[in-house]
Design an enzyme around this catalytic site. Structure first.
Site, PDB file in Angstrom:
ATOM      1  CG  PHE A 148      49.191  56.212  54.552  1.00 59.07           C
ATOM      2  CD1 PHE A 148      48.000  57.194  55.000  1.00 59.07           C
ATOM      3  CD2 PHE A 148      49.595  55.959  53.494  1.00 59.07           C
ATOM      4  CE1 PHE A 148      47.146  57.503  54.040  1.00 59.07           C
ATOM      5  CE2 PHE A 148      48.631  56.148  52.469  1.00 59.07           C
ATOM      6  CZ  PHE A 148      47.393  56.965  52.447  1.00 59.07           C
ATOM      7  CD  GLU A 175      57.937  56.008  55.694  1.00 59.99           C
ATOM      8  OE1 GLU A 175      57.486  54.905  56.267  1.00 59.99           O
ATOM      9  OE2 GLU A 175      58.470  55.917  54.750  1.00 59.99           O
ATOM     10  NE  ARG A 176      53.669  58.628  52.921  1.00 56.63           N
ATOM     11  CZ  ARG A 176      53.140  57.905  51.994  1.00 56.63           C
ATOM     12  NH1 ARG A 176      51.940  57.548  51.764  1.00 56.63           N
ATOM     13  NH2 ARG A 176      53.741  57.823  50.963  1.00 56.63           N
ATOM     14  CB  CYS A 280      42.938  48.419  50.874  1.00 53.37           C
ATOM     15  SG  CYS A 280      42.604  47.519  52.428  1.00 53.37           S
ATOM     16  CD  GLU A 378      45.613  51.283  45.801  1.00 52.41           C
ATOM     17  OE1 GLU A 378      46.828  51.323  45.717  1.00 52.41           O
ATOM     18  OE2 GLU A 378      45.013  50.966  46.739  1.00 52.41           O
TER      19      GLU A 378
HETATM   20  P1  NAD Z   1      53.370  51.773  50.856  1.00 47.83           P
HETATM   21  O1  NAD Z   1      53.531  50.476  50.036  1.00 47.83           O
HETATM   22  O2  NAD Z   1      53.865  53.047  50.390  1.00 47.83           O
HETATM   23  O3  NAD Z   1      54.182  51.833  52.420  1.00 47.83           O
HETATM   24  C1  NAD Z   1      53.872  50.731  53.146  1.00 47.83           C
HETATM   25  C2  NAD Z   1      55.079  50.402  54.213  1.00 47.83           C
HETATM   26  O4  NAD Z   1      55.982  49.876  53.236  1.00 47.83           O
HETATM   27  C3  NAD Z   1      55.364  51.661  54.961  1.00 47.83           C
HETATM   28  O5  NAD Z   1      55.731  50.984  56.448  1.00 47.83           O
HETATM   29  C4  NAD Z   1      56.808  52.218  54.014  1.00 47.83           C
HETATM   30  O6  NAD Z   1      57.398  52.755  55.006  1.00 47.83           O
HETATM   31  C5  NAD Z   1      57.170  50.671  53.826  1.00 47.83           C
HETATM   32  N1  NAD Z   1      57.870  51.008  52.381  1.00 47.83           N
HETATM   33  C6  NAD Z   1      57.348  51.919  51.560  1.00 47.83           C
HETATM   34  N2  NAD Z   1      58.281  51.852  50.364  1.00 47.83           N
HETATM   35  C7  NAD Z   1      59.050  50.730  50.499  1.00 47.83           C
HETATM   36  C8  NAD Z   1      60.002  50.113  49.733  1.00 47.83           C
HETATM   37  N3  NAD Z   1      60.375  50.310  48.584  1.00 47.83           N
HETATM   38  N4  NAD Z   1      60.611  48.742  50.156  1.00 47.83           N
HETATM   39  C9  NAD Z   1      60.290  48.438  51.402  1.00 47.83           C
HETATM   40  N5  NAD Z   1      59.380  49.126  52.376  1.00 47.83           N
HETATM   41  C10 NAD Z   1      58.695  50.259  51.794  1.00 47.83           C
HETATM   42  O7  NAD Z   1      51.695  51.939  51.364  1.00 47.83           O
HETATM   43  P2  NAD Z   1      51.180  53.406  51.773  1.00 47.83           P
HETATM   44  O8  NAD Z   1      51.096  54.248  51.041  1.00 47.83           O
HETATM   45  O9  NAD Z   1      51.728  53.466  53.341  1.00 47.83           O
HETATM   46  O10 NAD Z   1      49.656  52.507  52.052  1.00 47.83           O
HETATM   47  C11 NAD Z   1      48.673  52.661  51.002  1.00 47.83           C
HETATM   48  C12 NAD Z   1      48.870  51.516  50.390  1.00 47.83           C
HETATM   49  O11 NAD Z   1      48.459  50.294  50.800  1.00 47.83           O
HETATM   50  C13 NAD Z   1      47.668  51.606  49.263  1.00 47.83           C
HETATM   51  O12 NAD Z   1      48.102  50.637  47.855  1.00 47.83           O
HETATM   52  C14 NAD Z   1      46.420  50.572  49.719  1.00 47.83           C
HETATM   53  O13 NAD Z   1      45.719  50.090  48.892  1.00 47.83           O
HETATM   54  C15 NAD Z   1      47.400  49.497  50.598  1.00 47.83           C
HETATM   55  N6  NAD Z   1      46.709  48.647  51.471  1.00 47.83           N
HETATM   56  C16 NAD Z   1      46.328  47.445  51.179  1.00 47.83           C
HETATM   57  C17 NAD Z   1      45.687  46.789  52.311  1.00 47.83           C
HETATM   58  C18 NAD Z   1      45.355  45.549  52.201  1.00 47.83           C
HETATM   59  O14 NAD Z   1      44.936  44.770  53.009  1.00 47.83           O
HETATM   60  N7  NAD Z   1      45.466  44.944  51.057  1.00 47.83           N
HETATM   61  C19 NAD Z   1      45.385  47.493  53.659  1.00 47.83           C
HETATM   62  C20 NAD Z   1      45.619  48.720  53.600  1.00 47.83           C
HETATM   63  C21 NAD Z   1      46.377  49.397  52.755  1.00 47.83           C
END
Ligand code: NAD
Length: 493
Positions: A148, A175-176, A280, A378
């Site tokens: 998101f 989805e958010r 991130c 985190e």
């Molecule tokens: P999230 O892991 O909750 O969701 C990411 C995506 O995965 C979304 O599209 C979501 O629908 C899907 N998803 C969620 N749970 C799932 C599951 N159990 N199985 C399969 N798919 C699933 O992450 P978020 O809250 O949307 O984003 C924030 C996180 O992303 C933080 O931890 C941040 O550090 C990380 N992030 C990392 C980077 C990087 O480059 N390393 C960049 C941006 C964000």
């Protein structure tokens, strides 16, 4: 209420069935619904992508480059409109949304150089009358799953190179805040991308698992939290897919005693609280080395008092709300529980939690130690932790013992120590007096340890490598008189 739809084969597909609500985090209001793709729709989108990939992978380099150039221009022309969409669903400030867009556009510009990036190599006369050349071909159909917190930049990281290399890509945005990706699909169509090469399907965890394990998918790019990244990597590779899965982070900023403490305090504020800490590459831990801690904490605390927290659409706001009320409450809990773990709450931002919308102010926690939840987890919010250590060696030990290895920064005026630091830390992206060292598009982005599962970093040369497969061709044109029977293993000398 507005409905956010899928984009399948270049056309809008009304999303029905199970759905989620999308909020405006600045007001807390429900502003849209987004329906999840079912298995039949996933089968359809993958089949369309497969057939589109065959033609797109065969398009000339010039045709692909033209589409990407036009797309870049459209992104520039529509930047304000895209930023407004990002602010409305994510909550970040307009300026910050423009910032993420510009970093995403950088990756499109890199991809525009595809005729250079996709060049193979040629070696003449590797053996008598024998030449060798290599070439790079598209992988096929890519699934991209995005978080998101960067609704434009992260989809662009993946899309730019995937399309440049001649693949079809199916994006499953968070989805958010899914609307920005849908808008990107419209702009790509306007840029001349053939239908089916770029598709958008919405959904939750179940949708993602169905997509990434689908028999007709070749590779998966994921960016999100560490537990999900790990699960995606395991499920994807078990299903025979090539997977890059970028996870979460806990980025440290080491401040040495010789650093300019005003410069360091400004950097800690910018990188710790920008975008409400929902980056991130945000700095979440300041490691104060030696006897500077009191002064540094004081300087950071004074600066937090001047921060203005408000709607992202208000140009006066320094940072906006948190993505959901649930996430805001989780963040607040780390601050509320901190004293139980021996942590000093220097600034407490939880007062703002009572405002309408999903707001929380900046918090500053001092005397934080590894082993406490505020340090180990985190938090992904505007909470900056200060860890005090005696000397440089102890600072490196703290950084390297952390399970994450996304980004790290050192603030110092000593070039030798800074250089040593870049060699000693087990972290993928390092800043020397730069608090958010997100590499430019001609390098690749990726962490170490629990911040990345798989080998390929994202965008830049490694991204292009991930979206292509190489072939090596050995050629000989013998005359009949040279031909002979020889069962020995081919030798070059
Ligand atoms: P999230 O892991 O909750 O969701 C990411 C995506 O995965 C979304 O599209 C979501 O629908 C899907 N998803 C969620 N749970 C799932 C599951 N159990 N199985 C399969 N798919 C699933 O992450 P978020 O809250 O949307 O984003 C924030 C996180 O992303 C933080 O931890 C941040 O550090 C990380 N992030 C990392 C980077 C990087 O480059 N390393 C960049 C941006 C964000």
């Amino acid at each position: 209420m507005r409905q956010i739809n899928h984009v399948v084969g270049g056309k809008t597909r009304i999303s029905t069935g199970r759905s989620a609500l999308v909020f405006n985090p600045a007001t807390g209001e429900e502003i849209a619904t987004v329906g999840f793709a079912d298995v039949a729709l996933i089968d359809e989108v993958v089949a369309l992508a497969r057939s589109a990939a065959a033609a797109w992978g065969n398009a000339t380099l010039a045709q692909r480059t033209s589409v990407l150039f036009r797309f870049r221009q459209l992104l520039l022309d529509h930047s304000d409109e895209l930023a407004e969409l990002i602010t409305q669903e994510h909550g970040k400030t307009h300026a910050d949304a423009l910032g993420e867009l510009s970093r995403g556009i950088e990756t499109v510009e890199y991809a525009c150089g595809l005729s250079e990036h996709l060049k193979g190599s040629f070696s003449s006369q590797v053996a008598d009358g024998v030449d060798v050349h290599s070439l790079r071909e598209p992988v096929g159909v890519i699934v991209a799953v995005t978080p998101f917190n960067f609704p434009a930049m992260v989809p662009l990281w993946m899309t730019s190179n995937a399309l440049a290399a001649g693949n079809a890509i199916i994006v499953k945005p968070s989805e958010r805040d899914p609307s920005t990706t849908v808008r990107l699909a419209e702009l790509l169509k306007e840029a001349g991308l053939p239908d089916g090469v770029f598709s958008v399907v919405h959904g939750n965890a179940d949708t993602v698992m169905t997509l990434i394990t689908h028999a007709d998918i070749d590779a998966v790019s994921f960016v999100g939290s560490t537990p999900v990244a790990q699960a995606i990597y395991q499920a994807g590779t078990a299903a025979g897919k090539s997977v890059q899965a970028l996870g979460g982070a806990k980025n440290h900023m080491v401040v040495l005693p010789d650093a300019d403490l005003d410069v360091a305090a400004d950097a800690a504020i910018n990188a710790g609280y920008g975008s409400a800490g929902e980056r991130c590459m945000a700095i979440s831990v300041v490691v104060a080395v030696g006897d500077i801690a009191d002064e540094l904490v004081d300087k950071i605390a004074t600066r937090t008092d001047a921060l203005r927290v408000g709607p992202g659409s208000d140009p006066a706001s320094d940072f906006g709300p948190i993505i959901t009320g649930h996430q805001r409450d989780k963040i607040a809990d780390y601050v509320i529980q901190a004293p139980r773990h021996g942590i000093t709450v220097v600034r407490d931002g939880t007062d703002l939690c009572s405002r309408p919308g999903f707001f929380i102010g900046p918090s500053l926690l001092d005397h934080v130690t590894p082993g406490t939840p505020a340090y180990d987890d985190e938090i992904f919010g505007p909470v900056l932790c200060v860890v005090r250590v005696e000397d440089y060696a102890a600072a490196v030990r703290v950084v390297n013992a952390n399970r994450y290895g996304n980004g790290v920064a050192i603030f110092t005026r000593d070039g030798n120590t800074a250089r040593l630091f870049t060699k000693q830390v087990t972290v993928g992206m390092i800043g020397v007096n730069v608090p958010i060292p997100v590499p430019v598009a001609s390098y690749s982005f990726g962490g170490w340890k629990d911040s990345l599962f798989g080998h390929a970093h994202i965008y830049g040369p490694e991204g292009m490598g991930f979206y292509t497969r190489s072939k090596v061709i050995t050629t000989r044109w013998p005359s009949a008189s040279e031909s002979q029977i020889d069962l020995g293993f081919p030798r070059s000398r």
